[in-house]
Each structure stands twice: as structure tokens, then as C-alpha cells.
Design a protein around this motif. Structure first.
Motif, PDB file in Angstrom:
ATOM      1  N   LEU A  47      38.070  46.774  54.380  1.00  0.00           N
ATOM      2  CA  LEU A  47      38.881  46.066  53.396  1.00  0.00           C
ATOM      3  C   LEU A  47      38.887  46.774  52.048  1.00  0.00           C
ATOM      4  CD1 LEU A  47      37.624  42.416  54.033  1.00  0.00           C
ATOM      5  CD2 LEU A  47      39.412  43.675  55.247  1.00  0.00           C
ATOM      6  N   PHE A  48      40.006  46.643  51.376  1.00  0.00           N
ATOM      7  CA  PHE A  48      40.132  47.086  49.993  1.00  0.00           C
ATOM      8  C   PHE A  48      40.594  45.846  49.235  1.00  0.00           C
ATOM      9  CE2 PHE A  48      41.694  49.172  46.259  1.00  0.00           C
ATOM     10  CZ  PHE A  48      40.900  50.298  46.140  1.00  0.00           C
ATOM     11  N   VAL A  49      39.691  45.260  48.458  1.00  0.00           N
ATOM     12  CA  VAL A  49      39.957  43.987  47.795  1.00  0.00           C
ATOM     13  C   VAL A  49      40.276  44.249  46.330  1.00  0.00           C
ATOM     14  CG1 VAL A  49      39.096  41.654  47.382  1.00  0.00           C
ATOM     15  CG2 VAL A  49      38.339  42.913  49.418  1.00  0.00           C
ATOM     16  N   ASP A  50      41.435  43.782  45.919  1.00  0.00           N
ATOM     17  CA  ASP A  50      41.969  44.029  44.586  1.00  0.00           C
ATOM     18  C   ASP A  50      42.013  42.713  43.812  1.00  0.00           C
ATOM     19  OD1 ASP A  50      43.557  44.645  42.368  1.00  0.00           O
ATOM     20  OD2 ASP A  50      45.368  45.021  43.542  1.00  0.00           O
ATOM     21  N   PHE A  51      41.140  42.576  42.811  1.00  0.00           N
ATOM     22  CA  PHE A  51      41.152  41.408  41.940  1.00  0.00           C
ATOM     23  C   PHE A  51      42.086  41.733  40.775  1.00  0.00           C
ATOM     24  CE2 PHE A  51      37.375  40.960  44.388  1.00  0.00           C
ATOM     25  CZ  PHE A  51      37.201  39.595  44.546  1.00  0.00           C
ATOM     26  N   TYR A  52      43.237  41.090  40.738  1.00  0.00           N
ATOM     27  CA  TYR A  52      44.284  41.451  39.782  1.00  0.00           C
ATOM     28  C   TYR A  52      44.852  40.203  39.113  1.00  0.00           C
ATOM     29  CZ  TYR A  52      48.025  39.363  42.403  1.00  0.00           C
ATOM     30  OH  TYR A  52      48.838  38.434  42.987  1.00  0.00           O
ATOM     31  N   ALA A  53      45.560  40.420  38.041  1.00  0.00           N
ATOM     32  CA  ALA A  53      46.371  39.374  37.409  1.00  0.00           C
ATOM     33  C   ALA A  53      47.740  40.002  37.158  1.00  0.00           C
ATOM     34  CB  ALA A  53      45.747  38.912  36.106  1.00  0.00           C
ATOM     35  N   PRO A  54      48.807  39.278  37.443  1.00  0.00           N
ATOM     36  CA  PRO A  54      50.141  39.862  37.295  1.00  0.00           C
ATOM     37  C   PRO A  54      50.479  40.273  35.858  1.00  0.00           C
ATOM     38  CG  PRO A  54      50.282  37.542  37.966  1.00  0.00           C
ATOM     39  CD  PRO A  54      48.837  37.925  37.969  1.00  0.00           C
ATOM     40  N   TRP A  55      49.795  39.709  34.895  1.00  0.00           N
ATOM     41  CA  TRP A  55      50.049  40.017  33.485  1.00  0.00           C
ATOM     42  C   TRP A  55      49.125  41.104  32.945  1.00  0.00           C
ATOM     43  CZ3 TRP A  55      45.418  39.193  31.299  1.00  0.00           C
ATOM     44  CH2 TRP A  55      44.566  38.260  31.903  1.00  0.00           C
ATOM     45  N   CYS A  56      48.203  41.583  33.753  1.00  0.00           N
ATOM     46  CA  CYS A  56      47.171  42.534  33.323  1.00  0.00           C
ATOM     47  C   CYS A  56      47.718  43.969  33.308  1.00  0.00           C
ATOM     48  CB  CYS A  56      45.975  42.414  34.272  1.00  0.00           C
ATOM     49  SG  CYS A  56      44.759  43.734  34.139  1.00  0.00           S
ATOM     50  N   GLY A  57      47.735  44.577  32.144  1.00  0.00           N
ATOM     51  CA  GLY A  57      48.242  45.946  32.016  1.00  0.00           C
ATOM     52  C   GLY A  57      47.450  46.950  32.842  1.00  0.00           C
ATOM     53  N   THR A  58      46.128  46.811  32.866  1.00  0.00           N
ATOM     54  CA  THR A  58      45.296  47.714  33.662  1.00  0.00           C
ATOM     55  C   THR A  58      45.621  47.567  35.149  1.00  0.00           C
ATOM     56  OG1 THR A  58      43.543  47.577  31.999  1.00  0.00           O
ATOM     57  CG2 THR A  58      42.910  48.369  34.189  1.00  0.00           C
TER      58      THR A  58
END
Length: 137
Positions: free
Chosen positions: A42-53
Motif C-alpha cells: 500500500l501507498f497511503v496518502d494523507f491529503y487535504a484538497p486545499w493543501c498546497g503541499t
């Protein structure tokens, strides 16, 4: 285009489909264990749609996947929306400090590696390659 207009459209750009690439699987409770039980890497990506990074990380990851289809063929990509899951058991169990955290997990349930807020192509590629090696073992 002025800066204000550009910044206003940036979050919307992340909603565009990633052409030619398989969509990552959105996280749901139990999904991680289900996929690991199936022997997947697995490659788990903790993201936020508004996050520039996060937006930059996705751009880099999409380019890498386009360059090497084996990544998507052998690695299961899961996206965890930070706004929905930041206080979840998953986030606590994996000790995720913030959004823009990328974690590779091998089929043996061991963490292969992680990147926190990094956007370097070389660093992300190295994590992809390590996950691919674990998936191919």
C-alpha cells in the motif's frame, strides 16, 4: 492572470481527473487491513484538497506513475482525506502528524518508509521504488 485569480483556481485544479491514471482508492474504515490481508503493498496518502503541499505531491506522483506503469500495477494507492480522518484510529495507529504525509506499507504490514510534507521528485520516487520492490518480492 493575476495572483488572486490563480490562487482561487488552484484548489479546483485538484478536482480535475487524473487523465490516464487509475484513481486512488478513497479510504474507508477496514480498507487498509482488507488490502493487507490480500497481500497487497500500500501507498497511503494523507491529503487535504486545499493543501498546497499535497497538490504538489500529487503532481509529482502522477508524473512518476505515468513514467512507470508498474507502480500502479503492483502498488495499491489509498487516499485518506485529512479533513475527514485526522482524528481517526488509523491516523493515531500510523502516528501521522499532519496532512501531506505519504506512507508505504508492505504486505508484511511493516512500514517501508514515509515522507512528511516532502515534495522532492527524487524522494517520492525512492519511496515508490521501495514500495515496488516490496510488492515484487
Amino acid at each position: 492572470m493575476n495572483r488572486r485569480a490563480f490562487l482561487a483556481t488552484l484548489p479546483a485544479a485538484t478536482l480535475l481527473p487524473r487523465l490516464g491514471l487509475a484513481a486512488p482508492i478513497p479510504y474507508a474504515p477496514g480498507l487498509i487491513n482488507e488490502r493487507l490481508d490480500a497481500g497487497e503493498t500500500l501507498f497511503v496518502d494523507f491529503y487535504a484538497p486545499w493543501c498546497g503541499t499535497c497538490i504538489v505531491q500529487h503532481r509529482v506522483m502522477d508524473k512518476l506513475k505515468a513514467e512507470n506503469p508498474a507502480y500502479e500495477q503492483k502498488i495499491t494507492f489509498i487516499e485518506v482525506d485529512w479533513d475527514s480522518w485526522k482524528r481517526s484510529e488509523l491516523t493515531a495507529a500510523l502516528n501521522v502528524p499532519r496532512r501531506s504525509t505519504l506512507i508505504a506499507i508492505g504486505p508484511d504490514r511493516r512500514e517501508i518508509g514515509r515522507i512528511v510534507a516532502g515534495t522532492s521528485r527524487d524522494e517520492i520516487k525512492a519511496l515508490f521504488d521501495a514500495a515496488l520492490a516490496a510488492a515484487s518480492a
